[in-house]
Design a protein around this motif. Structure first.
Motif, short mmCIF file in Angstrom:
data_model
loop_
_atom_site.label_atom_id
_atom_site.label_comp_id
_atom_site.label_asym_id
_atom_site.label_seq_id
_atom_site.Cartn_x
_atom_site.Cartn_y
_atom_site.Cartn_z
N THR A 147 0.79 -1.37 -0.12
CA THR A 147 -0.12 -0.20 0.04
C THR A 147 0.73 1.29 0.13
O THR A 147 2.18 0.84 0.51
CB THR A 147 -1.03 0.22 1.29
OG1 THR A 147 -0.30 0.08 2.63
CG2 THR A 147 -1.72 -1.08 1.34
N LEU B 85 -3.70 6.23 -9.77
CA LEU B 85 -4.90 6.62 -9.16
C LEU B 85 -5.34 7.69 -9.87
O LEU B 85 -4.88 8.38 -10.28
CB LEU B 85 -4.23 7.18 -7.56
CG LEU B 85 -5.33 8.05 -6.97
CD1 LEU B 85 -6.26 7.08 -6.58
CD2 LEU B 85 -4.45 9.01 -6.04
N LEU C 118 -10.84 2.80 -0.96
CA LEU C 118 -9.67 3.06 -0.87
C LEU C 118 -9.94 3.76 1.07
O LEU C 118 -11.09 4.20 1.58
CB LEU C 118 -9.52 5.11 -0.98
CG LEU C 118 -8.75 4.36 -2.36
CD1 LEU C 118 -9.23 6.22 -3.06
CD2 LEU C 118 -7.80 4.14 -2.53
N ILE D 79 -3.77 3.34 -1.08
CA ILE D 79 -3.56 2.87 -2.61
C ILE D 79 -3.00 1.39 -2.34
O ILE D 79 -1.69 1.08 -2.31
CB ILE D 79 -3.16 3.57 -3.13
CG1 ILE D 79 -3.57 4.85 -3.08
CG2 ILE D 79 -3.47 2.63 -5.00
CD1 ILE D 79 -2.61 5.93 -3.93
#
Length: 333
Positions: free
Chosen positions: A14, A191, A300, A331
């Motif tokens: 992440t 993203l 998210l 993320i």
């Protein structure tokens, strides 16, 4: 030992990104004047730069920034930010619908060259546009732009017949400023930043043209997520927009905003907490309103959120009337 290795792998998969949305209030009344103020810099530019540097975003959506063909104003602001320790080398500076002449008397004042006779209110092309600055690379080749989408492509003909001059229906664009889905390259994957600046649902007549346009602009992203426009995948996204409508106070189609905020595909991190702290702008005439939004996709995790200082508490007019709002999102790989 195996459990520890799994935990470490999960943590490494992440990436936390800080995304900010900020209406700078830097738009000028003539072309080139913003660049002049940034190079000076003016007290208002200095305060905007200081506000951004204080919150250190990784991705920053700048609202109300004048557009110029070479992006000189935005690049000058990048230089100012780097000098105060905020290096955001990547920029997306799209053209704008503001000030784009239509050749039609849209406001029925007997003239066709006024700021309201354009695709989006503007005294010159690009006034009060949008720019994105980023510490991370922007995949400009994959950007999906919707600034040329016509209002008639998503609205009923009968509604537009009530709102627009007949000759404008075939050419009136939906976006009053700009609309784009912009992919940011992160270590965990793309993203998507979905951004627009909706027209204020005021400054019109009993036909409520701006109210209807505001509602249509704000609902566009739900149609995008449905796959009606553009190309969607399962990558995470954040709507970072100036919706220009408060859920309770002021004018606008509140039911439309409720539809957007309640959609299960996204979340509203600022829905919780003291209601009096939800505002993002302060005006002498109408008071405090929530106009700017950050709405991340439901997959998210939002680990933190915040605002810059309350503009109502500032003693002078050299600051923006708007607050910078930010969220930290994790993320997943």
């Amino acid at each position: 030992m195996a459990a520890c290795l799994i935990a470490l792998a999960t943590a490494a998969s992440t990436e936390t990104i800080r995304i900010a949305n900020y209406n700078t209030d830097l738009s000028q009344k003539g072309p080139g004047l913003l660049l002049r103020d940034i190079l000076a810099p003016s007290p208002q530019v200095a305060n905007v730069t200081r506000t951004i540097a204080t919150h250190q975003p990784d991705v920053l959506v700048l609202q109300d920034m004048d557009w110029d063909l070479k992006g000189a104003a935005v690049h000058a602001l990048q230089t100012q930010l780097k000098q105060v320790g905020t290096d955001m080398p990547y920029a997306y500076v799209p053209p704008s619908n503001t000030g784009l002449p239509m050749g039609i008397d849209m406001d029925a004042d007997g003239k066709t060259g006024g700021p309201r006779d354009t695709q989006g209110y503007g005294r010159f092309p690009g006034q009060g546009s949008i720019a994105i600055l980023s510490r991370l690379p922007i995949d400009e080749d994959a950007v999906q732009e919707f600034h040329a989408l016509l209002w008639k492509d998503i609205a009923s003909p009968k509604l537009l017949e009530k709102l627009l001059p007949p000759e404008a229906i075939a050419t009136q664009r939906l976006a009053s400023v700009f609309m784009a889905a912009v992919p940011i390259e992160t270590a965990a994957g793309p993203l998507w930043v979905l951004t627009h600046h909706a027209t204020p649902p005021v400054f019109d007549g009993p036909e409520d043209r701006n109210g209807h346009r505001n509602a249509a602009e704000n609902l566009f992203w739900l149609q995008y997520l449905d796959g009606t426009f553009g190309t969607r995948d399962n990558a995470p996204f954040v709507i970072a927009s100036q919706l220009n409508i408060d859920p309770i106070r002021g004018e606008g189609h509140k039911e439309t905003l409720s539809t957007l905020l309640s959609d299960p595909r996204l979340q509203d991190p600022f829905a919780t907490g003291p209601s009096e702290d939800h505002h993002t702008a302060a005006f002498d005439s109408v008071g405090k309103l929530r106009l700017a939004y950050l709405l991340p996709s439901s997959q998210l995790n939002v680990s933190a959120k915040g605002h810059s200082a309350d503009p109502a508490l500032r003693p002078d007019q050299t600051h923006s009337r708007h607050r910078l709002i930010w969220i930290d999102v994790e993320i997943p790989d």
